[in-house]
Design a protein around this motif. Structure first.
Motif, PDB file in Angstrom:
ATOM      1  N   ARG A 170       0.806  -1.214   0.000  1.00 22.44           N
ATOM      2  CA  ARG A 170       0.000   0.000   0.000  1.00 22.44           C
ATOM      3  C   ARG A 170       0.846   1.274   0.000  1.00 22.44           C
ATOM      4  O   ARG A 170       0.491   2.264  -0.655  1.00 22.44           O
ATOM      5  N   GLU A 171       1.956   1.277   0.726  1.00 21.73           N
ATOM      6  CA  GLU A 171       2.768   2.492   0.803  1.00 21.73           C
ATOM      7  C   GLU A 171       3.470   2.804  -0.520  1.00 21.73           C
ATOM      8  O   GLU A 171       4.063   3.876  -0.674  1.00 21.73           O
ATOM      9  N   ASP A 172       3.395   1.891  -1.493  1.00 23.29           N
ATOM     10  CA  ASP A 172       4.068   2.085  -2.778  1.00 23.29           C
ATOM     11  C   ASP A 172       3.165   2.698  -3.850  1.00 23.29           C
ATOM     12  O   ASP A 172       3.636   3.002  -4.944  1.00 23.29           O
ATOM     13  N   PHE A 173       1.885   2.862  -3.579  1.00 23.06           N
ATOM     14  CA  PHE A 173       0.919   3.152  -4.648  1.00 23.06           C
ATOM     15  C   PHE A 173       0.833   4.620  -5.029  1.00 23.06           C
ATOM     16  O   PHE A 173       0.232   4.952  -6.048  1.00 23.06           O
ATOM     17  N   GLN A 174       1.386   5.537  -4.215  1.00 25.30           N
ATOM     18  CA  GLN A 174       1.195   6.960  -4.460  1.00 25.30           C
ATOM     19  C   GLN A 174       2.511   7.667  -4.811  1.00 25.30           C
ATOM     20  O   GLN A 174       3.559   7.348  -4.269  1.00 25.30           O
ATOM     21  N   ASN A 175       2.384   8.628  -5.726  1.00 33.10           N
ATOM     22  CA  ASN A 175       3.473   9.559  -5.994  1.00 33.10           C
ATOM     23  C   ASN A 175       2.894  10.968  -5.894  1.00 33.10           C
ATOM     24  O   ASN A 175       2.039  11.361  -6.687  1.00 33.10           O
ATOM     25  N   LYS A 176       3.314  11.713  -4.894  1.00 32.35           N
ATOM     26  CA  LYS A 176       2.841  13.089  -4.700  1.00 32.35           C
ATOM     27  C   LYS A 176       4.063  13.984  -4.546  1.00 32.35           C
ATOM     28  O   LYS A 176       4.957  13.704  -3.745  1.00 32.35           O
ATOM     29  N   THR A 177       4.081  15.072  -5.331  1.00 38.35           N
ATOM     30  CA  THR A 177       5.288  15.875  -5.390  1.00 38.35           C
ATOM     31  C   THR A 177       4.992  17.261  -5.940  1.00 38.35           C
ATOM     32  O   THR A 177       4.018  17.468  -6.672  1.00 38.35           O
ATOM     33  N   GLY A 178       5.836  18.217  -5.572  1.00 35.49           N
ATOM     34  CA  GLY A 178       5.844  19.483  -6.267  1.00 35.49           C
ATOM     35  C   GLY A 178       6.397  19.274  -7.672  1.00 35.49           C
ATOM     36  O   GLY A 178       7.262  18.409  -7.887  1.00 35.49           O
ATOM     37  N   ALA A 179       5.905  20.037  -8.633  1.00 38.25           N
ATOM     38  CA  ALA A 179       6.300  19.804 -10.019  1.00 38.25           C
ATOM     39  C   ALA A 179       6.093  21.077 -10.827  1.00 38.25           C
ATOM     40  O   ALA A 179       5.522  22.060 -10.355  1.00 38.25           O
ATOM     41  N   TYR A 180       6.584  21.045 -12.052  1.00 33.77           N
ATOM     42  CA  TYR A 180       6.271  22.115 -12.989  1.00 33.77           C
ATOM     43  C   TYR A 180       5.741  21.506 -14.275  1.00 33.77           C
ATOM     44  O   TYR A 180       5.893  20.299 -14.523  1.00 33.77           O
ATOM     45  N   THR A 181       5.090  22.323 -15.080  1.00 39.41           N
ATOM     46  CA  THR A 181       4.492  21.827 -16.315  1.00 39.41           C
ATOM     47  C   THR A 181       4.737  22.804 -17.445  1.00 39.41           C
ATOM     48  O   THR A 181       4.776  24.022 -17.242  1.00 39.41           O
ATOM     49  N   LEU A 182       4.935  22.270 -18.641  1.00 40.66           N
ATOM     50  CA  LEU A 182       5.057  23.053 -19.861  1.00 40.66           C
ATOM     51  C   LEU A 182       3.990  22.561 -20.828  1.00 40.66           C
ATOM     52  O   LEU A 182       3.865  21.359 -21.064  1.00 40.66           O
ATOM     53  N   ALA A 183       3.196  23.489 -21.367  1.00 42.60           N
ATOM     54  CA  ALA A 183       2.086  23.114 -22.228  1.00 42.60           C
ATOM     55  C   ALA A 183       2.048  24.016 -23.451  1.00 42.60           C
ATOM     56  O   ALA A 183       2.386  25.205 -23.378  1.00 42.60           O
ATOM     57  N   ALA A 184       1.614  23.452 -24.571  1.00 43.54           N
ATOM     58  CA  ALA A 184       1.424  24.209 -25.804  1.00 43.54           C
ATOM     59  C   ALA A 184       0.140  23.730 -26.461  1.00 43.54           C
ATOM     60  O   ALA A 184      -0.194  22.540 -26.423  1.00 43.54           O
ATOM     61  N   ALA A 185      -0.587  24.671 -27.060  1.00 45.85           N
ATOM     62  CA  ALA A 185      -1.848  24.318 -27.715  1.00 45.85           C
ATOM     63  C   ALA A 185      -2.061  25.231 -28.912  1.00 45.85           C
ATOM     64  O   ALA A 185      -1.609  26.383 -28.923  1.00 45.85           O
ATOM     65  N   THR A 186      -2.737  24.705 -29.924  1.00 46.95           N
ATOM     66  CA  THR A 186      -3.059  25.490 -31.108  1.00 46.95           C
ATOM     67  C   THR A 186      -4.422  25.094 -31.625  1.00 46.95           C
ATOM     68  O   THR A 186      -4.905  23.985 -31.348  1.00 46.95           O
TER      69      THR A 186
END
Length: 276
Positions: A170-186
């Motif tokens: 059970r302790e292996d099932f989650q990944n929670k973290t600070g992060a950044y994101t880069l996105a592009a759309a057209t």
């Protein structure tokens, strides 16, 4: 103490702001259609149907608020997850506006988005992505493009059934973290009746990528069928990095990923119309 954000902390205030707006100021829409959830590494197609409820509101200060809730029912034949309940959900909420114009066709903007999903056939138990961002937008008649960069919180929990069969607890099932994101759309206008949208986004924790997403959407103006309605065909591809869940070094001969797949493809055809 682990840092954790419950999506309802942000979702309810956003929905509250939308619902507290004057009823005539809200643009409600209803989507009804079918889908195929494809997991390539398992050669699995899961057909189903779904309904979406969406609304938008532009405040007096020209802040655009949006909310969307999707409910899907699967015909789960392959049962990749042996204990899967074939009903799943996705949602997306955002608030954003312009910072200032750079020219007649370009601008700088800001937005805050909260998106996620629960209980997919590909073993995503729960996902939360909360990201404020700054971006640049360009728009001319029949064409627009945006790019944005944001930093926030990323959470992905894997359903427990398949991982338990692969030696995970059970302790292996989650990944929670600070992060950044880069996105592009057209977005392109194709003739009088069609519009094509393309988007790409990556989430990264600073040392490695977390998730990649590609999306394409082709919409047909179905106004002659029903006023202000569209027929939409969309394809969304997700790739997840499973290394953060590893119990042993990933280059170890004993390493077994938490899932036997890390990609899924969601294909949907639906009719989108005004509601209310």
């Amino acid at each position: 103490m682990a840092f954790r954000i419950d999506s309802s902390i942000i979702a309810w205030p956003l929905m509250g702001a939308l619902l507290s707006a004057p009823a005539m100021a809200l643009d409600w829409r209803l989507g009804i259609g079918g889908h195929d959830y494809y997991v390539d590494e398992a050669d699995s197609h899961t057909l189903g149907a779904g309904v979406s409820i969406a609304l938008t509101h532009l405040t007096e200060r020209e802040i655009k608020l949006t909310g969307e809730l999707n409910i899907f029912v699967d015909h789960d034949v392959d049962e990749l997850d042996p204990d899967h309940i074939p009903v799943w959900f996705s949602s997306y909420y955002s608030a954003g506006g312009d910072l200032f114009s750079l020219s007649q066709h370009s601008r700088l903007f800001w937005d805050v988005s909260l998106g996620g999903k629960r209980n997919t056939v590909s073993s995503v138990e729960k996902q939360v992505r909360l990201f404020p961002a700054l971006g640049y937008g360009y728009q001319r008649e029949g064409f627009q493009a945006d790019v944005k960069l944001g930093g926030g919180y990323y959470f992905l929990e894997i359903d427990d059934d398949v991982p338990r069969m692969r030696g995970y607890d059970r302790e292996d099932f989650q990944n929670k973290t600070g992060a950044y994101t880069l996105a592009a759309a057209t977005q392109f206008v194709l003739g009088e009746d069609f519009e094509l949208s393309l988007a790409a986004q990556q989430w990264h924790d600073g040392s490695d990528w977390l998730e990649n997403q590609l999306e394409a959407r082709l919409s047909y103006d179905a106004d002659h069928w029903s006023s202000e309605s569209q027929l939409i065909f969309s394809v969304k591809y997700n790739e997840y990095n499973l290394d953060p869940y590893a119990r042993v070094p990933v280059d170890s001969p004993d390493y077994l990923p938490i899932l036997p797949w890390n990609k899924d493809l969601f294909v949907r055809v639906y009719f989108d119309m005004p509601w209310g």
